[in-house]
Structures are given as structure tokens and as C-alpha cells.
Design a protein around this motif. Sequence first.
Motif, PDB file in Angstrom:
ATOM      1  N   PRO A   1       0.822  -1.219   0.000  1.00  0.00           N
ATOM      2  CA  PRO A   1       0.000   0.000   0.000  1.00  0.00           C
ATOM      3  C   PRO A   1       0.855   1.268   0.000  1.00  0.00           C
ATOM      4  O   PRO A   1       0.583   2.212  -0.748  1.00  0.00           O
ATOM      5  CB  PRO A   1      -0.812  -0.120   1.289  1.00  0.00           C
ATOM      6  N   PHE A   2       1.914   1.264   0.825  1.00  0.00           N
ATOM      7  CA  PHE A   2       2.837   2.404   0.835  1.00  0.00           C
ATOM      8  C   PHE A   2       3.452   2.605  -0.551  1.00  0.00           C
ATOM      9  O   PHE A   2       3.481   3.728  -1.078  1.00  0.00           O
ATOM     10  CB  PHE A   2       3.934   2.140   1.878  1.00  0.00           C
ATOM     11  N   ALA A   3       3.922   1.519  -1.159  1.00  0.00           N
ATOM     12  CA  ALA A   3       4.564   1.612  -2.478  1.00  0.00           C
ATOM     13  C   ALA A   3       3.579   2.130  -3.523  1.00  0.00           C
ATOM     14  O   ALA A   3       3.937   2.957  -4.378  1.00  0.00           O
ATOM     15  CB  ALA A   3       5.103   0.236  -2.889  1.00  0.00           C
ATOM     16  N   ILE A   4       2.328   1.673  -3.440  1.00  0.00           N
ATOM     17  CA  ILE A   4       1.320   2.086  -4.422  1.00  0.00           C
ATOM     18  C   ILE A   4       1.034   3.576  -4.302  1.00  0.00           C
ATOM     19  O   ILE A   4       0.981   4.296  -5.308  1.00  0.00           O
ATOM     20  CB  ILE A   4       0.028   1.257  -4.237  1.00  0.00           C
ATOM     21  N   MET A   5       0.887   4.067  -3.067  1.00  0.00           N
ATOM     22  CA  MET A   5       0.595   5.494  -2.879  1.00  0.00           C
ATOM     23  C   MET A   5       1.750   6.354  -3.393  1.00  0.00           C
ATOM     24  O   MET A   5       1.540   7.420  -3.950  1.00  0.00           O
ATOM     25  CB  MET A   5       0.340   5.799  -1.396  1.00  0.00           C
ATOM     26  N   LEU A   6       2.976   5.863  -3.208  1.00  0.00           N
ATOM     27  CA  LEU A   6       4.133   6.622  -3.680  1.00  0.00           C
ATOM     28  C   LEU A   6       4.218   6.590  -5.210  1.00  0.00           C
ATOM     29  O   LEU A   6       4.378   7.632  -5.862  1.00  0.00           O
ATOM     30  CB  LEU A   6       5.403   6.027  -3.065  1.00  0.00           C
ATOM     31  N   LEU A   7       4.064   5.405  -5.783  1.00  0.00           N
ATOM     32  CA  LEU A   7       4.162   5.279  -7.246  1.00  0.00           C
ATOM     33  C   LEU A   7       3.036   6.034  -7.954  1.00  0.00           C
ATOM     34  O   LEU A   7       3.216   6.550  -9.052  1.00  0.00           O
ATOM     35  CB  LEU A   7       4.114   3.801  -7.650  1.00  0.00           C
ATOM     36  N   ARG A   8       1.882   6.063  -7.284  1.00  0.00           N
ATOM     37  CA  ARG A   8       0.734   6.764  -7.842  1.00  0.00           C
ATOM     38  C   ARG A   8       1.102   8.213  -8.208  1.00  0.00           C
ATOM     39  O   ARG A   8       0.733   8.695  -9.275  1.00  0.00           O
ATOM     40  CB  ARG A   8      -0.370   6.743  -6.779  1.00  0.00           C
ATOM     41  N   THR A   9       1.833   8.892  -7.317  1.00  0.00           N
ATOM     42  CA  THR A   9       2.189  10.284  -7.600  1.00  0.00           C
ATOM     43  C   THR A   9       3.101  10.379  -8.824  1.00  0.00           C
ATOM     44  O   THR A   9       3.027  11.349  -9.569  1.00  0.00           O
ATOM     45  CB  THR A   9       2.890  10.933  -6.391  1.00  0.00           C
ATOM     46  N   TYR A  10       3.940   9.370  -9.042  1.00  0.00           N
ATOM     47  CA  TYR A  10       4.802   9.390 -10.230  1.00  0.00           C
ATOM     48  C   TYR A  10       3.975   9.204 -11.499  1.00  0.00           C
ATOM     49  O   TYR A  10       4.208   9.857 -12.511  1.00  0.00           O
ATOM     50  CB  TYR A  10       5.868   8.293 -10.150  1.00  0.00           C
ATOM     51  N   PHE A  11       2.989   8.298 -11.443  1.00  0.00           N
ATOM     52  CA  PHE A  11       2.127   8.089 -12.616  1.00  0.00           C
ATOM     53  C   PHE A  11       1.299   9.338 -12.907  1.00  0.00           C
ATOM     54  O   PHE A  11       1.071   9.688 -14.068  1.00  0.00           O
ATOM     55  CB  PHE A  11       1.202   6.888 -12.395  1.00  0.00           C
ATOM     56  N   LEU A  12       0.858  10.013 -11.841  1.00  0.00           N
ATOM     57  CA  LEU A  12       0.051  11.222 -12.033  1.00  0.00           C
ATOM     58  C   LEU A  12       0.828  12.299 -12.773  1.00  0.00           C
ATOM     59  O   LEU A  12       0.251  13.108 -13.500  1.00  0.00           O
ATOM     60  CB  LEU A  12      -0.399  11.772 -10.677  1.00  0.00           C
ATOM     61  N   ALA A  13       2.153  12.297 -12.583  1.00  0.00           N
ATOM     62  CA  ALA A  13       2.978  13.353 -13.186  1.00  0.00           C
ATOM     63  C   ALA A  13       3.199  13.129 -14.684  1.00  0.00           C
ATOM     64  O   ALA A  13       3.666  14.035 -15.384  1.00  0.00           O
ATOM     65  CB  ALA A  13       4.316  13.425 -12.462  1.00  0.00           C
TER      66      ALA A  13
END
Lengths: 281, 277
Positions: free
Chosen positions: B152-164
Motif C-alpha cells: 500500500p505504501f509503495a502504491i501510494m508513492l508510485l501513484r504520484t509518479y504516474f500522475l505526473a
Amino acid sequence: MHRLYVIPTIFINVVIIAIPAILTMILAFYRWDGMSTPVFVGLGNFEALWTDRVFWRALTNNLIWTGLFLTIPIGMGLLAATMMLIARRGSTFFQVIYFLPIIIATAITARVWQGMIYSPITGVLGLLDRYGLELTNPLTQVNTALYGVAVADLWHWWGFLCVIFFAALRQVPQEQVEAARVEGATFFQLMRYVLLPGIMPTISLMMIMTIIWSFLVFDFVFILTQGGPAFSSEVLSTLAYRSAFYDLAVGKAAAVSVIISLFGIVATIFYIRIQAAEIVE
Amino acid sequence: MTNTESRLTLTITFIVLGILVFITLFPIVLMVLNALKPAVEVVQNPLAFPSEIRWDNFSRAWTDARFAQTLMNSAVLTALTIVLVCTTSSLTAYVLARKKIKSWKVVTFYLLATTTAPIQLFLFPLYFGFAKLGLINNPIAVAFVYTAVYSPFAIMLLRTYFLAVPKELEEAALIDGATHWQVFWRVMLPIVSPGILTVALIIGLYSWNEFLIATTFLQSQDRLTAVVSFFLLSGNYSSDWGQIMAAALIIVLPIVVLFVLLQRRFIEGMAGGSVKG
């Protein structure tokens, strides 16, 4: 089609966390030694905890722990973060140093504090004691054991908060800071009226996380004191762990775990609301 | 901030920051100093410099904590966890960031809720379940437990990279006739690879250092992780603190070197997972 992408994550998470969590909630109403058939006892486990001195001690210790961690490391972190803002030079250096403890394994940090600082034989306190400064190992005293453990955890923890607060402080819009400067605000006024309100969301998020984490604390207590002496530093998570694996009272352990979760649940709701507001946008 | 702080304010600031540096480094220095000393000198004075440097503390630590085996176990477990977390989390993070499925909200809330679930809430049935299935002392099973806990931590972090990543890139690739999988695999993944590297570093750090799950699920001599082996050495088998601190240093040193080299990534990643940075 894209539904397939989330299946591995959801599958692993449900099998490892959700299903066992539901089983724990069910087990809380059973007596079970981990091997034979579980026996339904209704609220028996909770009733037993209600009259259990150790349980109340552990719960009180968790509350003390929450109080300590809501104030000291957050205060230290904020102080250091604002001072790094004033210092300007060397902030990268300070950040790297303050962050170091969090990357060291908790088992190692605990042993360094135990052997090199607290120990009457090999530690600094023992050395000072030999020079006549009447110091005893806090971990072996009923009144101080919990605080002795907390100091080691505080040392390990505050720098992380400092780095987070520093990152947040630097994101406060520069125009607001400049405007306050033009009006002739001193640094403390700037802090009080611009910077602190500016990072309030970060501070509240960290406070919510602190409440959640304070009920999960395990490693330092388990390694340094095992909850002793005479259960004086017992917390709910070590109580649950020992009940399950040493006393083979899995039902009791499950009941304690459910209580830990109940304490976390209110904080968790706030946490999800804050995070969700940001994610839904 | 403009440079209007008085000399006095600046002096106090640097004194306080200096004291905090001292507090932070003091236990670390004690660890290094005593790792180089014979046991007798540790007892005499933990603060003194060693009269002679005892490198044999390290070789004895290496043998007694069976680091040849246990460091290898830790490395395998860490590598397995990194691979599992990075593959499963990047898939999920992409779908959640781009809202590719209708239930993205439910999935996100579910994952957020599990990040705050106490380990004890699922540990006991999991342990007895694994015991029944013969999965105790199985590093692959433990890597799956880590994956559930950390993803879950990894997903929330990676999510911001995908959003960019600009949406146009994806749309252009689709117009050019790429399949959805190709868009993810050939277009998105290469762009977010710095994020994946950050996640790999942090998840690697967490699994390398983890104690509670490792000590519960990996108990046989030949499966112990380095941290658990250190815990047993320092608790039961040795009272030679020179040797114990040498063992500690063997586990910590690779991490510290990696951290100093890549500190921006570590700090941004760890801070960014819990707060949007």
C-alpha cells in the motif's frame, strides 16, 4: 481489462491481511491453544482482560506512550526544522544526520542503547556510576523501564519527523513569507502566523499517524525489556504476542489485538479522510 | 527567508542544531568505537578510544552470527520482496492513478485502511495457517507477507509518479495503435522508472531491517535473517560487546553507505509516502 492489473495486489493483500484479520476477530470469542479445536467462550476473553491487572498496565502504558510521542518528537522535530530554515546553510548536512537513526534496524538500535548506554557493566551510565553519579539502569527499574525504552525509540524516531516538517516548511508559499517580512514580522511572528498554519495539515497528519503507531509499538519493548520488570513496561502488542506464542492463549491474544485495532480505528478514519480528500482531489 | 536574523539568533540556532547532531551521533559513535575494542576495554570505558584496533571482533562476529548464511538469507528475502512489490504495485498504482477501473475508490480506501492495521490483527491466524501449510521457515512465504504489508505504501508513492506523466503521451500511443498493455509496459513504465527505483530502495531498507515478522516466521538456524541472528547473538550467545557491536556494524554499514550515496531518494521517498512532498 485493467481490472486484471490490480488482481495480484488485491489477492496478496486479502490472503495475508484481510482474511486473517477477520479470523482474529472471530478467534477473540474462542479459547484456542493453536492446535486443538477452538472452544467458543463468548465474551469470556474480554471479561478475563477486564479483571487482568497486566492488561490495564499495558493499556495505560500505550496511552503514556501516545502522550510522549505526541509531544516530545513532534516538538523536537518542529524546533529543529524551523532552525534549519533559519540556518539556511548546512540544511542538507543536518537532514542527513538527523535521518540516520531511522535507517538503522530497530533491533540494532535497541541493543546499542541497552549495552552501550544503559548497561551498568558496559554502558555509559555504568561508567558515570563508577565516577560516583548514582545512576542505575532504567530498564531494570519498575518505575523507569517504560521511559528507558521510550528514550531509545524517541532517538530513533524524531529525526524522521524533523525531515518531514522541514520539507513541508519549504513548501509554504514564498509570497506569504515575503509579505510578512515586508510588514516587519519577527521570525517568531512569522512562525506563529505564517509557517505553522501553513504546515498544519502535515502536523495533524503526523499526529494521527503517531496515535496509530503508538498502539502498534512492539520492537523496542520486546527487545529491551520483554515488557518487564514485573510487566511494568508491557504494552498491548507485546502482551498479545506473548499470549499467543508463549502462553498459547491465542483467543486472548486475538481479543487484545481487536482492542488495539479499536483504539487505532478512530485515528484511522481521520487518516483515510485526510488522504482521501487529497486523492479524490 | 531573507538574511535578517540577528547574529545572536543564528548562534543559538547553530548551537541547538549542533546539540541535536551530537545526540544523534553519540550512540552511533559508541557502536563504531566499541566494535574495534577488546571486550575488556569496553567494560573499562565505553567512551575511550581503543588502545589497539581489534579487527578480529569482525571475524568472530562473522562466524558466531553465521553471517555468511544469514546475510545471504536477508539478501534473498529482500530481493524477493523488492521484485514482488515493484511488479504488483506498479500495475496497481497505474490503474489507480489513471482511474482505469470503476472501483478505484474502493480499492484505494481498502489499501489505505490496511496500512494502519496492526500486525497483531492478522499475525496469529496467519502464523498458525502457515504452520498448517508447512510455510514456516519459507522465505518466499515471508516475502509475500512483506509484500502485503509494504505494497500500500509503495502504491501510494508510485501513484504520484504516474500522475505526473502527461495524459497526451498515453493517448498518442493508443492512437498509434498500441495495446493497453504496450502503453503501460513501453510508455508508462520507462517514464516512472525513477519512482520504481525509489520504491525498491525503501522497500529494500524495510525488509532488510524488519524484525517482528522475520523472527516469527523464520526460526530455523539456516533460515534466520541477519537482523534476527544479531538479536540472538546479542541476547543469548555472547556478552562480548566488542563482538556484538562489530556484528551490528556489519549489518548497518552497507545501508549507511547506500543512504549517504542516495540520500535524496531515500528522504524524498520515505517522507513522500506518508506526506505528499
